[in-house]
Design an enzyme around this catalytic site. Structure first.
Site, PDB file in Angstrom:
ATOM      1  N   HIS A 138     -77.192 -20.851 -31.188  1.00 18.41           N
ATOM      2  CA  HIS A 138     -77.857 -22.239 -31.298  1.00 18.41           C
ATOM      3  C   HIS A 138     -79.175 -21.939 -31.103  1.00 18.41           C
ATOM      4  O   HIS A 138     -79.818 -21.820 -30.174  1.00 18.41           O
ATOM      5  CB  HIS A 138     -77.259 -22.980 -30.148  1.00 18.41           C
ATOM      6  CG  HIS A 138     -77.776 -24.573 -30.116  1.00 18.41           C
ATOM      7  ND1 HIS A 138     -78.596 -25.033 -31.090  1.00 18.41           N
ATOM      8  CD2 HIS A 138     -77.616 -25.579 -29.082  1.00 18.41           C
ATOM      9  CE1 HIS A 138     -78.980 -26.394 -30.834  1.00 18.41           C
ATOM     10  NE2 HIS A 138     -78.255 -26.618 -29.633  1.00 18.41           N
ATOM     11  N   HIS A 168     -73.053 -30.291 -35.931  1.00 19.21           N
ATOM     12  CA  HIS A 168     -74.053 -29.756 -34.934  1.00 19.21           C
ATOM     13  C   HIS A 168     -73.126 -28.658 -34.218  1.00 19.21           C
ATOM     14  O   HIS A 168     -73.548 -27.681 -33.689  1.00 19.21           O
ATOM     15  CB  HIS A 168     -74.404 -30.978 -34.082  1.00 19.21           C
ATOM     16  CG  HIS A 168     -75.382 -30.268 -32.859  1.00 19.21           C
ATOM     17  ND1 HIS A 168     -76.415 -29.831 -33.055  1.00 19.21           N
ATOM     18  CD2 HIS A 168     -75.147 -30.274 -31.576  1.00 19.21           C
ATOM     19  CE1 HIS A 168     -77.121 -29.729 -31.843  1.00 19.21           C
ATOM     20  NE2 HIS A 168     -76.212 -29.828 -30.986  1.00 19.21           N
ATOM     21  N   LYS A 212     -73.147 -22.217 -36.357  1.00 19.69           N
ATOM     22  CA  LYS A 212     -73.710 -21.724 -35.233  1.00 19.69           C
ATOM     23  C   LYS A 212     -72.719 -20.706 -34.513  1.00 19.69           C
ATOM     24  O   LYS A 212     -72.987 -19.887 -33.754  1.00 19.69           O
ATOM     25  CB  LYS A 212     -73.831 -22.861 -33.966  1.00 19.69           C
ATOM     26  CG  LYS A 212     -74.851 -23.832 -34.300  1.00 19.69           C
ATOM     27  CD  LYS A 212     -75.135 -24.929 -33.180  1.00 19.69           C
ATOM     28  CE  LYS A 212     -76.289 -25.698 -33.130  1.00 19.69           C
ATOM     29  NZ  LYS A 212     -76.025 -26.871 -34.479  1.00 19.69           N
ATOM     30  N   GLU A 232     -68.527 -35.263 -31.360  1.00 19.00           N
ATOM     31  CA  GLU A 232     -68.868 -35.228 -32.695  1.00 19.00           C
ATOM     32  C   GLU A 232     -67.751 -35.538 -33.566  1.00 19.00           C
ATOM     33  O   GLU A 232     -68.008 -36.493 -34.587  1.00 19.00           O
ATOM     34  CB  GLU A 232     -69.553 -33.965 -33.053  1.00 19.00           C
ATOM     35  CG  GLU A 232     -70.158 -33.992 -34.480  1.00 19.00           C
ATOM     36  CD  GLU A 232     -70.932 -32.845 -34.836  1.00 19.00           C
ATOM     37  OE1 GLU A 232     -71.691 -32.508 -35.712  1.00 19.00           O
ATOM     38  OE2 GLU A 232     -70.992 -31.846 -33.891  1.00 19.00           O
ATOM     39  N   CYS A 249     -83.227 -30.073 -29.357  1.00 22.59           N
ATOM     40  CA  CYS A 249     -82.538 -29.422 -30.444  1.00 22.59           C
ATOM     41  C   CYS A 249     -82.441 -30.200 -31.649  1.00 22.59           C
ATOM     42  O   CYS A 249     -82.031 -29.495 -32.707  1.00 22.59           O
ATOM     43  CB  CYS A 249     -80.993 -29.061 -30.000  1.00 22.59           C
ATOM     44  SG  CYS A 249     -80.920 -27.969 -28.401  1.00 22.59           S
ATOM     45  N   PHE A 270     -80.765 -32.570 -26.303  1.00 20.63           N
ATOM     46  CA  PHE A 270     -80.751 -33.106 -24.684  1.00 20.63           C
ATOM     47  C   PHE A 270     -81.595 -34.247 -24.620  1.00 20.63           C
ATOM     48  O   PHE A 270     -82.527 -34.261 -25.491  1.00 20.63           O
ATOM     49  CB  PHE A 270     -81.373 -31.877 -23.814  1.00 20.63           C
ATOM     50  CG  PHE A 270     -80.537 -30.919 -23.466  1.00 20.63           C
ATOM     51  CD1 PHE A 270     -78.990 -30.817 -23.614  1.00 20.63           C
ATOM     52  CD2 PHE A 270     -80.673 -30.044 -22.396  1.00 20.63           C
ATOM     53  CE1 PHE A 270     -78.109 -29.837 -23.579  1.00 20.63           C
ATOM     54  CE2 PHE A 270     -79.807 -28.691 -22.238  1.00 20.63           C
ATOM     55  CZ  PHE A 270     -78.875 -28.943 -22.576  1.00 20.63           C
TER      56      PHE A 270
END
Length: 416
Positions: A343, A307, A338, A318, A167, A404
């Site tokens: 996403h 994010h 998002k 985060e 991502c 990831f």
């Protein structure tokens, strides 16, 4: 930042997204909090734990390509070409007057042509093992094809490659582009990312890893970043393209300059296959790296497009990283877009960079929708922009993307 490096500015943008297939439509819907999430229309979800996603609406490939071209490209490549086309037009690039040996393309995708892969493998399995693969099978599935076909379309002979970091892929593409322009390896680079992964394989796979929200009774409110009741992310699709340019080139062309990129940061969580570091170690290092490269004080940052995927661990880690770097900076505005787009995986960084740049350009911060009750320990620490957009002078804004494998990529934009 070293004074002998070229300065890099953004002179064009293009987008295909769940909330709009052009920059004007996308920005209007972003600042008004339009939700792009709905029940999945692409396949029968009867037996799936998650039955909703953020699909692109109203995209007709024949508006961009002829029938012969359409069959050559997986949907993630079609999205890439469409977004890049808008960006080239938006930047008013008169390519015949420019040195195309010094114009490159760097493109990111986390997954590539998974739609084609699934379709062809199922056809093989259902055909008694008889191989009837299309001759375009391999070029349709490999992740580097968008950068290649964009260069072919426009005759761009500069540097050309793709980035894959889940991502964080398209943010890594942007960072690479910035560095190559700084070093003089290119004058202009089309950078961005695309993804078209809403199919049985992806939904089933992400369900198996317990990453997706299963709030099927209320998909419109399922993406709720930073909320105490968040339960997973919503899969999205689309593409974002940026025209990054040497400042001197942009000034010679009298181009519109939307923002300048002054800092980039990369790091790794070095922690888990799919989970973020519980203390946000990589996120902290990536943001810190971007700020140090830009040589600005953390207190100068006006806005972070987080994010924030709406996962229980990810959002908390985060915020821990932001708190560690900035402290409880009550006037630091934070939003998580998002909540509207879902996403977009490898395309997320490019699409959210566009939002961040337009926030600077228009001095408007888009909202996080759906979030009602922010995580208790941080609810009063920052200026969470919830429900409605906020008008605010935005000189410096940051965009975070994590992938990831622990990949961290952060960009810092400044009003020009």
């Amino acid at each position: 930042m070293r004074k002998d490096l070229n300065r890099v500015v953004v002179t064009g943008m293009g987008v295909i997204s769940p909330t709009g297939n052009s920059i004007p439509e996308f920005w209007k819907n972003t600042i008004t909090g339009k939700n792009g999430i709905a029940p999945i229309a692409k396949f029968d979800t009867t037996h799936f734990k998650t039955k909703f996603a953020a699909e692109v609406k109203g995209f007709n490939a024949l508006n961009y390509f002829d029938k012969g071209e359409v069959r050559k490209y997986d949907l993630f490549t079609q999205y890439a070409l469409a977004a890049a086309g808008e960006a080239v037009d938006n930047a008013r690039l008169e390519l015949e007057k420019l040195n195309r040996n010094k114009i490159g393309v760097i493109w990111g995708s986390g997954i590539g042509g998974i739609h084609t892969f699934q379709e062809q493998v199922l056809e093989f399995a259902n055909g008694n093992g008889i191989p009837r693969f299309t001759p375009f099978f391999i070029p349709k599935i490999i992740a580097d094809i968008p950068s290649g076909v964009i260069s072919i379309k426009y005759g761009l002979r500069g540097l050309n490659f793709s980035t894959v970091s889940a991502c964080a892929s398209s943010t890594n593409a942007i960072i690479d582009a910035v560095n190559y322009i700084r070093l003089g390896k290119a004058d202009i680079i089309i950078a961005g990312g695309s993804e078209a992964a809403i199919n049985e394989s992806s939904i089933g796979g992400f369900n198996a890893s317990r990453a997706l929200s299963t709030r099927n009774d209320s998909p419109l409110t399922a993406s709720r970043p930073f909320d105490i009741n968040r339960d997973g992310f919503i899969l999205g699709e689309g593409a974002g393209a940026l025209i990054l340019e040497n400042l001197q080139s942009a000034l010679r062309r009298e181009a519109t300059i939307y923002a300048e990129i002054i800092g980039t940061g990369m790091a790794a969580d070095a922690y888990h296959l799919t989970g973020t570091h519980p203390e946000g170690e990589g996120a902290f290092l990536g943001m810190k790296d971007a700020i140090e490269e830009a040589e600005v004080d953390p207190d100068a940052i006006d806005y972070i497009n987080a994010h924030a995927t709406s996962t229980p661990m990810g959002d908390l880690s985060e915020l821990k990283a932001i708190d560690r770097l900035f402290g409880s900076k009550r006037d630091l505005s934070i939003s998580a877009t998002k909540s509207m787009t879902g996403h977009l995986l490898g395309a997320a960084g490019a699409v959210e960079s566009i939002i961040t740049i337009l926030s600077i350009h228009h001095d408007i911060i888009p909202p996080t929708i759906n979030t009602q009750t922010v995580i208790e320990e941080y609810k009063d620490a920052f200026d969470f922009v919830l429900g409605s957009p906020k008008t605010k002078k935005v000189n410096l804004a940051m965009n975070n993307t994590f992938g990831f494998g622990g990949h961290i990529a952060t960009t810092l934009f400044q009003k020009y």
